[in-house]
Write a protein that holds these residues in place. Structure first.
Motif, PDB file in Angstrom:
ATOM      1  N   ILE A  90       0.835  -1.209   0.000  1.00 39.90           N
ATOM      2  CA  ILE A  90       0.000   0.000   0.000  1.00 39.90           C
ATOM      3  C   ILE A  90       0.866   1.254   0.000  1.00 39.90           C
ATOM      4  CG2 ILE A  90      -1.711   1.317   1.312  1.00 39.90           C
ATOM      5  CD1 ILE A  90      -2.789  -1.350   2.358  1.00 39.90           C
ATOM      6  N   ASP A  91       1.952   1.221   0.779  1.00 43.34           N
ATOM      7  CA  ASP A  91       2.859   2.371   0.821  1.00 43.34           C
ATOM      8  C   ASP A  91       3.442   2.660  -0.566  1.00 43.34           C
ATOM      9  OD1 ASP A  91       4.619   4.318   2.391  1.00 43.34           O
ATOM     10  OD2 ASP A  91       6.129   3.060   1.430  1.00 43.34           O
ATOM     11  N   LYS A  92       3.842   1.627  -1.295  1.00 39.44           N
ATOM     12  CA  LYS A  92       4.391   1.823  -2.638  1.00 39.44           C
ATOM     13  C   LYS A  92       3.332   2.385  -3.581  1.00 39.44           C
ATOM     14  CE  LYS A  92       8.349   0.471  -1.334  1.00 39.44           C
ATOM     15  NZ  LYS A  92       9.342   1.546  -1.024  1.00 39.44           N
ATOM     16  N   LEU A  93       2.096   1.904  -3.442  1.00 40.95           N
ATOM     17  CA  LEU A  93       1.016   2.418  -4.285  1.00 40.95           C
ATOM     18  C   LEU A  93       0.742   3.891  -3.980  1.00 40.95           C
ATOM     19  CD1 LEU A  93      -1.495  -0.583  -4.174  1.00 40.95           C
ATOM     20  CD2 LEU A  93      -0.036   0.112  -6.082  1.00 40.95           C
ATOM     21  N   VAL A  94       0.758   4.230  -2.678  1.00 40.70           N
ATOM     22  CA  VAL A  94       0.538   5.631  -2.287  1.00 40.70           C
ATOM     23  C   VAL A  94       1.635   6.522  -2.856  1.00 40.70           C
ATOM     24  CG1 VAL A  94       0.507   7.225  -0.324  1.00 40.70           C
ATOM     25  CG2 VAL A  94      -0.775   5.072  -0.214  1.00 40.70           C
ATOM     26  N   VAL A 104       0.995   7.136  -6.500  1.00 41.46           N
ATOM     27  CA  VAL A 104      -0.177   7.983  -6.767  1.00 41.46           C
ATOM     28  C   VAL A 104       0.123   9.450  -6.446  1.00 41.46           C
ATOM     29  CG1 VAL A 104      -2.540   8.488  -6.051  1.00 41.46           C
ATOM     30  CG2 VAL A 104      -1.827   6.126  -6.469  1.00 41.46           C
ATOM     31  N   LYS A 105       0.913   9.723  -5.418  1.00 35.16           N
ATOM     32  CA  LYS A 105       1.177  11.119  -5.011  1.00 35.16           C
ATOM     33  C   LYS A 105       1.710  11.991  -6.124  1.00 35.16           C
ATOM     34  CE  LYS A 105       1.667  10.727  -0.002  1.00 35.16           C
ATOM     35  NZ  LYS A 105       2.606  10.797   1.163  1.00 35.16           N
ATOM     36  N   PRO A 106       2.764  11.554  -6.874  1.00 36.18           N
ATOM     37  CA  PRO A 106       3.251  12.413  -7.968  1.00 36.18           C
ATOM     38  C   PRO A 106       2.211  12.646  -9.043  1.00 36.18           C
ATOM     39  CG  PRO A 106       4.857  10.707  -7.424  1.00 36.18           C
ATOM     40  CD  PRO A 106       3.592  10.356  -6.709  1.00 36.18           C
ATOM     41  N   VAL A 107       1.368  11.650  -9.289  1.00 38.06           N
ATOM     42  CA  VAL A 107       0.319  11.801 -10.302  1.00 38.06           C
ATOM     43  C   VAL A 107      -0.674  12.862  -9.867  1.00 38.06           C
ATOM     44  CG1 VAL A 107      -1.585  10.628 -11.478  1.00 38.06           C
ATOM     45  CG2 VAL A 107       0.573   9.422 -11.079  1.00 38.06           C
ATOM     46  N   LYS A 108      -1.051  12.850  -8.599  1.00 39.70           N
ATOM     47  CA  LYS A 108      -1.995  13.848  -8.081  1.00 39.70           C
ATOM     48  C   LYS A 108      -1.402  15.244  -8.149  1.00 39.70           C
ATOM     49  CE  LYS A 108      -4.512  13.023  -4.509  1.00 39.70           C
ATOM     50  NZ  LYS A 108      -4.945  12.709  -3.139  1.00 39.70           N
ATOM     51  N   LYS A 109      -0.088  15.345  -7.862  1.00 40.97           N
ATOM     52  CA  LYS A 109       0.554  16.668  -7.939  1.00 40.97           C
ATOM     53  C   LYS A 109       0.537  17.187  -9.360  1.00 40.97           C
ATOM     54  CE  LYS A 109       3.546  16.151  -3.897  1.00 40.97           C
ATOM     55  NZ  LYS A 109       4.952  16.078  -3.406  1.00 40.97           N
TER      56      LYS A 109
END
Length: 304
Positions: free
Chosen positions: A292-296, A299-304
């Motif tokens: 889950i940590d790797k998935l998060v 996803v973070k750079p994509v959201k930025k």
């Protein structure tokens, strides 16, 4: 007419007797449910003391009270009614919601393990930019963080409590959930309050007005408590992983069967069976938290 009136009274009397007999079941159901949520209660008790570490000692009990009050309000006004409503209209939704909460606990547990290992590898004094906050802001942050974790654990508690009374009348269900909410909250946060103030008790006992034996006991309490709180933090992290993974495992038939087989295979050694199940769930929770940590992080750079 009189005979009809007396027949109605007989019906009312029978209904009252049936209701009273049904309500007699409530304490039994509360005791049974409390045993079922013991793992989550251990997690809640072990995790909470860390939220007052480093804050003004005079504010410790106030902070614990604020967290406990929010926890009780959430259980009684939000989570309990939500469990009843979902159980009545959409019982199929309870398990997936619990599994999402379990995944969150695994993620939080992995983050804590990663943080502990990073500190040991790089040392405590690694230079990092530190955001300046006032004591009041820090307290608000700690309370908000504690309430976020507590609401997940409380949701698990209320859902498990509801699962034990699905065959009971709706009144009994509501009373059991209410009793569990009050009892668990008072027990957990009362014990937490005792833990965080134990060092103050030690300082008091170490004062000159007591005998040398009592003073020695007080000094021992003061020296022991930092180690105890550290150990409790580790237990809380392990319990997060274990409880989160077990919740998810029970929602998947294959893994639920594996846990059942593990317990059945060690049925003649209950303590070993419990430890083996907890260890297996903690390892699985750590692995799931890692994923889950790797998935998060993806996803973070994509959201930025």
């Amino acid at each position: 007419m009189p005979s009809g009136f007396f027949a109605l009274l007989d019906d009312i009397s029978a209904l009252v007797k049936a209701s009273a007999a049904s309500l007699d079941d409530v304490p039994t159901q509360v005791a049974k449910t409390t045993g079922k949520v013991s793992g989550i209660v251990i997690d809640d008790t072990a995790v909470t003391p860390k939220y007052v570490v480093g804050l003004d000692p005079s504010r410790e009990l106030s902070i614990i009270y604020r967290i406990a009050k929010k926890s009780l309000v959430n259980k009684i006004l939000i989570l309990g009614p939500a469990a009843l409503i979902l159980g009545y209209f959409a019982p199929w939704a309870i398990t997936p919601i619990l599994m999402v909460g379990g995944a969150y606990l695994c993620y939080e547990g992995y983050e804590k393990v990663h943080s502990i290992l990073s500190q040991h590898q790089h040392g405590e004094a690694e230079d990092k930019p530190v955001e300046a906050v006032t004591p009041q802001e820090l307290e608000e942050q700690r309370v908000a963080s504690a309430v976020r974790t507590d609401i997940i654990l409380s949701a698990e508690i209320m859902a498990v409590a509801y699962s034990q009374v699905t065959d009971q009348p709706i009144v009994n269900q509501g009373l059991v959930l209410l009793a569990v909410a009050v009892f668990i909250t008072v027990a957990v946060y009362g014990f937490v309050g005792m833990i965080v103030k134990a060092d103050d008790l030690g300082v008091h006992l170490a004062s000159d007005k007591y005998s040398p034996g009592i003073q020695k006991l007080g000094r021992g309490i003061v020296k022991f408590m930092p180690y105890f709180l550290t150990l409790l933090g580790y237990v809380g992290t392990a319990a997060m992983l274990w409880v989160g993974a077990e919740i998810i495992a029970h929602g998947i038939p294959f893994t639920a069967h594996l846990l059942h087989e593990l317990e059945h295979g060690l049925a003649n050694m209950p303590a070993v069976a419990w430890f083996a199940k907890a260890l297996a769930c903690a390892i699985a929770g750590l692995a799931l938290g890692f994923v889950i940590d790797k998935l998060v992080r993806l996803v973070k750079p994509v959201k930025k």
